[in-house]
Design a protein around this motif. Structure first.
Motif, PDB file in Angstrom:
ATOM      1  N   ALA A 197       0.829  -1.208   0.000  1.00 25.10           N
ATOM      2  CA  ALA A 197       0.000   0.000   0.000  1.00 25.10           C
ATOM      3  C   ALA A 197       0.861   1.255   0.000  1.00 25.10           C
ATOM      4  N   LEU A 198       1.948   1.249   0.769  1.00 25.36           N
ATOM      5  CA  LEU A 198       2.842   2.409   0.814  1.00 25.36           C
ATOM      6  C   LEU A 198       3.481   2.684  -0.540  1.00 25.36           C
ATOM      7  N   ALA A 199       3.699   1.623  -1.301  1.00 30.04           N
ATOM      8  CA  ALA A 199       4.304   1.782  -2.618  1.00 30.04           C
ATOM      9  C   ALA A 199       3.279   2.211  -3.671  1.00 30.04           C
ATOM     10  N   VAL A 200       2.068   1.673  -3.586  1.00 37.21           N
ATOM     11  CA  VAL A 200       1.072   1.880  -4.650  1.00 37.21           C
ATOM     12  C   VAL A 200       0.309   3.195  -4.513  1.00 37.21           C
ATOM     13  N   VAL A 201      -0.139   3.532  -3.309  1.00 39.06           N
ATOM     14  CA  VAL A 201      -1.061   4.659  -3.152  1.00 39.06           C
ATOM     15  C   VAL A 201      -0.441   6.016  -3.518  1.00 39.06           C
ATOM     16  N   PRO A 202       0.746   6.376  -3.005  1.00 38.18           N
ATOM     17  CA  PRO A 202       1.309   7.673  -3.413  1.00 38.18           C
ATOM     18  C   PRO A 202       1.549   7.765  -4.923  1.00 38.18           C
ATOM     19  N   ALA A 203       1.989   6.666  -5.530  1.00 39.11           N
ATOM     20  CA  ALA A 203       2.195   6.666  -6.983  1.00 39.11           C
ATOM     21  C   ALA A 203       0.868   6.846  -7.707  1.00 39.11           C
ATOM     22  N   THR A 204      -0.182   6.209  -7.201  1.00 40.78           N
ATOM     23  CA  THR A 204      -1.509   6.350  -7.801  1.00 40.78           C
ATOM     24  C   THR A 204      -2.000   7.786  -7.710  1.00 40.78           C
ATOM     25  N   ALA A 205      -1.718   8.438  -6.585  1.00 37.45           N
ATOM     26  CA  ALA A 205      -2.127   9.831  -6.405  1.00 37.45           C
ATOM     27  C   ALA A 205      -1.505  10.719  -7.476  1.00 37.45           C
ATOM     28  N   ARG A 206      -0.235  10.497  -7.773  1.00 35.98           N
ATOM     29  CA  ARG A 206       0.432  11.290  -8.801  1.00 35.98           C
ATOM     30  C   ARG A 206      -0.179  11.043 -10.184  1.00 35.98           C
ATOM     31  N   VAL A 207      -0.491   9.784 -10.468  1.00 41.18           N
ATOM     32  CA  VAL A 207      -1.092   9.459 -11.767  1.00 41.18           C
ATOM     33  C   VAL A 207      -2.472  10.096 -11.894  1.00 41.18           C
ATOM     34  N   VAL A 208      -3.267  10.034 -10.825  1.00 38.81           N
ATOM     35  CA  VAL A 208      -4.605  10.636 -10.847  1.00 38.81           C
ATOM     36  C   VAL A 208      -4.506  12.133 -11.076  1.00 38.81           C
ATOM     37  N   ASP A 209      -3.574  12.799 -10.399  1.00 38.43           N
ATOM     38  CA  ASP A 209      -3.408  14.244 -10.576  1.00 38.43           C
ATOM     39  C   ASP A 209      -2.994  14.585 -12.004  1.00 38.43           C
ATOM     40  N   ARG A 210      -2.013  13.886 -12.520  1.00 35.79           N
ATOM     41  CA  ARG A 210      -1.536  14.183 -13.872  1.00 35.79           C
ATOM     42  C   ARG A 210      -2.622  13.947 -14.910  1.00 35.79           C
ATOM     43  N   THR A 211      -3.362  12.856 -14.747  1.00 35.92           N
ATOM     44  CA  THR A 211      -4.434  12.553 -15.692  1.00 35.92           C
ATOM     45  C   THR A 211      -5.539  13.603 -15.634  1.00 35.92           C
ATOM     46  N   ALA A 212      -5.936  13.972 -14.414  1.00 35.76           N
ATOM     47  CA  ALA A 212      -6.995  14.969 -14.247  1.00 35.76           C
ATOM     48  C   ALA A 212      -6.558  16.330 -14.775  1.00 35.76           C
ATOM     49  N   ASP A 213      -5.302  16.703 -14.497  1.00 37.48           N
ATOM     50  CA  ASP A 213      -4.812  17.991 -14.982  1.00 37.48           C
ATOM     51  C   ASP A 213      -4.763  18.023 -16.506  1.00 37.48           C
ATOM     52  N   ARG A 214      -4.328  16.921 -17.104  1.00 33.71           N
ATOM     53  CA  ARG A 214      -4.265  16.865 -18.570  1.00 33.71           C
ATOM     54  C   ARG A 214      -5.657  16.950 -19.173  1.00 33.71           C
ATOM     55  N   MET A 215      -6.606  16.227 -18.594  1.00 32.97           N
ATOM     56  CA  MET A 215      -7.974  16.275 -19.107  1.00 32.97           C
ATOM     57  C   MET A 215      -8.576  17.667 -18.939  1.00 32.97           C
ATOM     58  N   SER A 216      -8.271  18.321 -17.814  1.00 32.18           N
ATOM     59  CA  SER A 216      -8.786  19.672 -17.583  1.00 32.18           C
ATOM     60  C   SER A 216      -8.193  20.650 -18.583  1.00 32.18           C
ATOM     61  N   GLY A 217      -6.877  20.484 -18.844  1.00 36.20           N
ATOM     62  CA  GLY A 217      -6.228  21.362 -19.814  1.00 36.20           C
ATOM     63  C   GLY A 217      -6.792  21.189 -21.205  1.00 36.20           C
ATOM     64  N   GLU A 218      -7.048  19.950 -21.593  1.00 35.66           N
ATOM     65  CA  GLU A 218      -7.616  19.688 -22.914  1.00 35.66           C
ATOM     66  C   GLU A 218      -9.024  20.258 -23.018  1.00 35.66           C
ATOM     67  N   ALA A 219      -9.802  20.114 -21.932  1.00 33.37           N
ATOM     68  CA  ALA A 219     -11.163  20.649 -21.946  1.00 33.37           C
ATOM     69  C   ALA A 219     -11.150  22.165 -22.037  1.00 33.37           C
ATOM     70  N   ALA A 220     -10.214  22.799 -21.282  1.00 30.34           N
ATOM     71  CA  ALA A 220     -10.111  24.258 -21.327  1.00 30.34           C
ATOM     72  C   ALA A 220      -9.689  24.722 -22.719  1.00 30.34           C
ATOM     73  N   GLY A 221      -8.790  23.951 -23.352  1.00 35.68           N
ATOM     74  CA  GLY A 221      -8.352  24.297 -24.703  1.00 35.68           C
ATOM     75  C   GLY A 221      -9.484  24.221 -25.705  1.00 35.68           C
TER      76      GLY A 221
END
Length: 234
Positions: A197-221
Protein backbone atom coordinates in the motif's frame (compact mmCIF):
# COMPACT_ATOMS: atom_id res chain seq x y z
CA UNK A 1 -11.75 21.86 -13.14
CA UNK A 2 -10.73 24.56 -10.69
CA UNK A 3 -11.15 25.49 -7.07
CA UNK A 4 -11.95 22.91 -4.47
CA UNK A 5 -12.88 20.12 -6.89
CA UNK A 6 -9.49 20.33 -8.64
CA UNK A 7 -7.33 20.24 -5.50
CA UNK A 8 -4.44 17.82 -5.97
CA UNK A 9 -4.80 14.48 -4.20
CA UNK A 10 -1.00 14.30 -3.97
CA UNK A 11 0.03 17.39 -1.94
CA UNK A 12 3.23 18.83 -3.51
CA UNK A 13 5.09 19.25 -0.16
CA UNK A 14 4.72 15.50 0.52
CA UNK A 15 5.67 14.10 -2.87
CA UNK A 16 9.42 13.74 -2.41
CA UNK A 17 9.26 12.10 1.02
CA UNK A 18 6.44 9.74 0.05
CA UNK A 19 8.23 8.77 -3.15
CA UNK A 20 11.27 7.79 -1.09
CA UNK A 21 9.14 5.84 1.39
CA UNK A 22 7.30 4.17 -1.48
CA UNK A 23 10.55 3.10 -3.15
CA UNK A 24 11.86 1.58 0.09
CA UNK A 25 8.51 -0.15 0.68
CA UNK A 26 8.55 -1.62 -2.84
CA UNK A 27 12.09 -2.91 -2.25
CA UNK A 28 11.02 -4.57 1.01
CA UNK A 29 8.03 -6.19 -0.72
CA UNK A 30 10.40 -7.63 -3.31
CA UNK A 31 12.92 -8.85 -0.73
CA UNK A 32 10.26 -10.58 1.35
CA UNK A 33 8.70 -12.04 -1.79
CA UNK A 34 11.98 -13.59 -2.85
CA UNK A 35 12.67 -14.80 0.69
CA UNK A 36 9.32 -16.60 1.04
CA UNK A 37 8.83 -17.64 -2.57
CA UNK A 38 6.97 -20.96 -2.58
CA UNK A 39 7.10 -21.37 1.21
CA UNK A 40 4.25 -22.94 3.14
CA UNK A 41 5.27 -22.28 6.73
CA UNK A 42 6.21 -19.43 9.04
CA UNK A 43 9.76 -18.14 8.92
CA UNK A 44 12.19 -17.09 11.62
CA UNK A 45 11.10 -13.45 11.41
CA UNK A 46 7.46 -14.49 11.81
CA UNK A 47 8.30 -16.35 15.01
CA UNK A 48 10.15 -13.32 16.36
CA UNK A 49 7.14 -11.09 15.78
CA UNK A 50 4.33 -13.45 16.72
CA UNK A 51 4.20 -17.25 16.85
CA UNK A 52 1.55 -18.04 14.18
CA UNK A 53 -1.25 -20.38 15.19
CA UNK A 54 -4.49 -21.45 13.58
CA UNK A 55 -6.45 -19.18 15.91
CA UNK A 56 -4.97 -17.46 18.96
CA UNK A 57 -7.52 -14.87 20.06
CA UNK A 58 -10.48 -15.36 22.39
CA UNK A 59 -13.11 -13.34 24.20
CA UNK A 60 -14.03 -9.79 23.16
CA UNK A 61 -10.79 -9.33 21.22
CA UNK A 62 -11.88 -12.06 18.86
CA UNK A 63 -14.94 -10.01 17.94
CA UNK A 64 -12.70 -7.02 17.30
CA UNK A 65 -10.46 -9.12 15.06
CA UNK A 66 -13.43 -10.52 13.16
CA UNK A 67 -14.89 -7.04 12.68
CA UNK A 68 -11.60 -5.79 11.25
CA UNK A 69 -11.33 -8.86 9.05
CA UNK A 70 -14.83 -8.16 7.66
CA UNK A 71 -13.67 -4.72 6.48
CA UNK A 72 -11.23 -6.43 4.17
CA UNK A 73 -13.76 -8.88 2.78
CA UNK A 74 -15.57 -8.05 -0.50
CA UNK A 75 -18.73 -6.77 1.17
CA UNK A 76 -16.89 -4.74 3.79
CA UNK A 77 -14.40 -3.28 1.33
CA UNK A 78 -17.12 -2.25 -1.13
CA UNK A 79 -18.99 -0.60 1.73
CA UNK A 80 -15.94 1.40 2.83
CA UNK A 81 -15.07 2.46 -0.71
CA UNK A 82 -18.68 3.48 -1.38
CA UNK A 83 -18.73 5.63 1.75
CA UNK A 84 -15.46 7.27 0.77
CA UNK A 85 -16.54 7.96 -2.81
CA UNK A 86 -19.92 9.29 -1.69
CA UNK A 87 -18.29 11.58 0.85
CA UNK A 88 -15.92 13.03 -1.76
CA UNK A 89 -18.75 13.61 -4.21
CA UNK A 90 -20.81 15.34 -1.53
CA UNK A 91 -17.85 17.64 -0.93
CA UNK A 92 -17.71 18.25 -4.73
CA UNK A 93 -14.30 16.66 -5.08
CA UNK A 94 -14.63 14.23 -8.00
CA UNK A 95 -10.86 13.85 -8.32
CA UNK A 96 -10.68 12.68 -4.72
CA UNK A 97 -13.56 10.25 -5.35
CA UNK A 98 -11.63 8.72 -8.24
CA UNK A 99 -8.54 8.50 -6.02
CA UNK A 100 -10.43 6.61 -3.30
CA UNK A 101 -11.67 3.98 -5.74
CA UNK A 102 -8.54 3.68 -7.88
CA UNK A 103 -6.09 3.81 -4.98
CA UNK A 104 -7.79 1.00 -3.10
CA UNK A 105 -8.49 -1.00 -6.26
CA UNK A 106 -4.93 -0.90 -7.57
CA UNK A 107 -3.55 -1.85 -4.17
CA UNK A 108 -5.76 -4.93 -3.96
CA UNK A 109 -4.92 -5.81 -7.56
CA UNK A 110 -1.21 -5.57 -6.77
CA UNK A 111 -1.50 -7.88 -3.77
CA UNK A 112 -3.49 -10.41 -5.80
CA UNK A 113 -0.86 -10.49 -8.54
CA UNK A 114 1.95 -10.77 -5.99
CA UNK A 115 0.24 -13.68 -4.26
CA UNK A 116 0.24 -15.70 -7.46
CA UNK A 117 3.77 -14.60 -8.29
CA UNK A 118 5.27 -15.47 -4.89
CA UNK A 119 3.16 -18.55 -4.17
CA UNK A 120 3.52 -18.54 -0.39
CA UNK A 121 0.76 -20.50 1.34
CA UNK A 122 -0.76 -20.97 4.77
CA UNK A 123 -2.93 -23.88 5.94
CA UNK A 124 -2.65 -25.73 2.66
CA UNK A 125 -1.62 -25.26 -0.95
CA UNK A 126 -4.80 -23.45 -1.94
CA UNK A 127 -4.38 -20.55 0.49
CA UNK A 128 -2.01 -17.98 -0.96
CA UNK A 129 -0.88 -15.63 1.77
CA UNK A 130 1.83 -13.18 0.71
CA UNK A 131 1.19 -10.29 0.82
CA UNK A 132 -1.90 -9.77 2.97
CA UNK A 133 -4.64 -8.20 0.86
CA UNK A 134 -6.68 -7.26 3.92
CA UNK A 135 -3.77 -5.36 5.45
CA UNK A 136 -2.96 -3.68 2.15
CA UNK A 137 -6.57 -2.60 1.61
CA UNK A 138 -7.12 -0.95 5.00
CA UNK A 139 -3.69 0.67 4.85
CA UNK A 140 -4.52 2.01 1.38
CA UNK A 141 -7.74 3.59 2.59
CA UNK A 142 -5.91 5.14 5.54
CA UNK A 143 -3.27 6.53 3.19
CA UNK A 144 -5.89 7.95 0.84
CA UNK A 145 -7.75 9.58 3.72
CA UNK A 146 -4.56 11.01 5.24
CA UNK A 147 -3.35 12.40 1.90
CA UNK A 148 -6.68 14.13 1.30
CA UNK A 149 -6.68 15.48 4.86
CA UNK A 150 -3.09 16.74 4.56
CA UNK A 151 -3.96 18.55 1.34
CA UNK A 152 -7.11 20.07 2.78
CA UNK A 153 -5.30 21.26 5.92
CA UNK A 154 -2.35 22.57 3.93
CA UNK A 155 0.17 20.64 6.00
CA UNK A 156 3.85 21.01 5.20
CA UNK A 157 6.29 18.25 4.38
CA UNK A 158 7.15 17.09 7.91
CA UNK A 159 3.67 17.45 9.39
CA UNK A 160 1.93 16.00 6.35
CA UNK A 161 4.29 13.07 6.00
CA UNK A 162 3.97 12.32 9.72
CA UNK A 163 0.18 12.28 9.42
CA UNK A 164 0.26 9.96 6.41
CA UNK A 165 2.76 7.54 7.96
CA UNK A 166 0.93 7.52 11.30
CA UNK A 167 -2.39 6.73 9.59
CA UNK A 168 -0.76 3.92 7.61
CA UNK A 169 0.87 2.49 10.74
CA UNK A 170 -2.39 2.54 12.69
CA UNK A 171 -4.44 0.89 9.94
CA UNK A 172 -1.74 -1.62 9.02
CA UNK A 173 -1.07 -2.60 12.62
CA UNK A 174 -4.77 -3.05 13.37
CA UNK A 175 -5.57 -5.19 10.34
CA UNK A 176 -2.25 -7.01 10.46
CA UNK A 177 -2.89 -7.98 14.07
CA UNK A 178 -6.37 -9.24 13.21
CA UNK A 179 -5.16 -11.34 10.30
CA UNK A 180 -2.31 -12.90 12.29
CA UNK A 181 -4.26 -13.73 15.44
CA UNK A 182 -7.07 -15.23 13.34
CA UNK A 183 -4.49 -17.44 11.65
CA UNK A 184 -5.15 -16.06 8.18
CA UNK A 185 -1.64 -14.70 7.60
CA UNK A 186 1.93 -14.78 8.83
CA UNK A 187 3.30 -11.53 10.30
CA UNK A 188 5.54 -11.01 7.26
CA UNK A 189 2.44 -11.31 5.05
CA UNK A 190 0.95 -8.36 6.91
CA UNK A 191 4.22 -6.44 6.58
CA UNK A 192 4.26 -7.14 2.86
CA UNK A 193 0.67 -5.93 2.49
CA UNK A 194 1.43 -2.76 4.43
CA UNK A 195 4.45 -2.01 2.26
CA UNK A 196 2.47 -2.73 -0.91
CA UNK A 197 0.00 0.00 0.00
CA UNK A 198 2.84 2.41 0.81
CA UNK A 199 4.30 1.78 -2.62
CA UNK A 200 1.07 1.88 -4.65
CA UNK A 201 -1.06 4.66 -3.15
CA UNK A 202 1.31 7.67 -3.41
CA UNK A 203 2.19 6.67 -6.98
CA UNK A 204 -1.51 6.35 -7.80
CA UNK A 205 -2.13 9.83 -6.41
CA UNK A 206 0.43 11.29 -8.80
CA UNK A 207 -1.09 9.46 -11.77
CA UNK A 208 -4.61 10.64 -10.85
CA UNK A 209 -3.41 14.24 -10.58
CA UNK A 210 -1.54 14.18 -13.87
CA UNK A 211 -4.43 12.55 -15.69
CA UNK A 212 -6.99 14.97 -14.25
CA UNK A 213 -4.81 17.99 -14.98
CA UNK A 214 -4.26 16.87 -18.57
CA UNK A 215 -7.97 16.28 -19.11
CA UNK A 216 -8.79 19.67 -17.58
CA UNK A 217 -6.23 21.36 -19.81
CA UNK A 218 -7.62 19.69 -22.91
CA UNK A 219 -11.16 20.65 -21.95
CA UNK A 220 -10.11 24.26 -21.33
CA UNK A 221 -8.35 24.30 -24.70
CA UNK A 222 -11.43 23.05 -26.51
CA UNK A 223 -13.56 25.68 -24.78
CA UNK A 224 -11.16 28.43 -25.76
CA UNK A 225 -11.05 27.23 -29.37
CA UNK A 226 -14.83 27.07 -29.56
CA UNK A 227 -15.36 30.51 -28.02
CA UNK A 228 -14.90 32.75 -31.08
CA UNK A 229 -16.91 30.39 -33.25
CA UNK A 230 -19.74 30.53 -30.80
CA UNK A 231 -19.71 34.33 -30.81
CA UNK A 232 -19.72 34.49 -34.61
CA UNK A 233 -22.77 32.22 -34.74
CA UNK A 234 -24.63 34.46 -32.36
Amino acid sequence: MSGRSARAVSPPPLRASLALIGAFAALLVAVLGVRYDGHGASGRVDSWIFPPTADSVRGPWRHVALALDFLGEPMGSVLLISIGVAGCLLLRRPRAAVFVAVGAGLTVTATTLLKHLVGRTIHGDGNLSYPSGHTAFLTALALVTALLAAGRLGLGGTAGTSLVVAAALAAGAAMGWAEVVLGAHYPTDALGGWCTALAVVPATARVVDRTADRMSGEAAGRTADAGPVGRERR
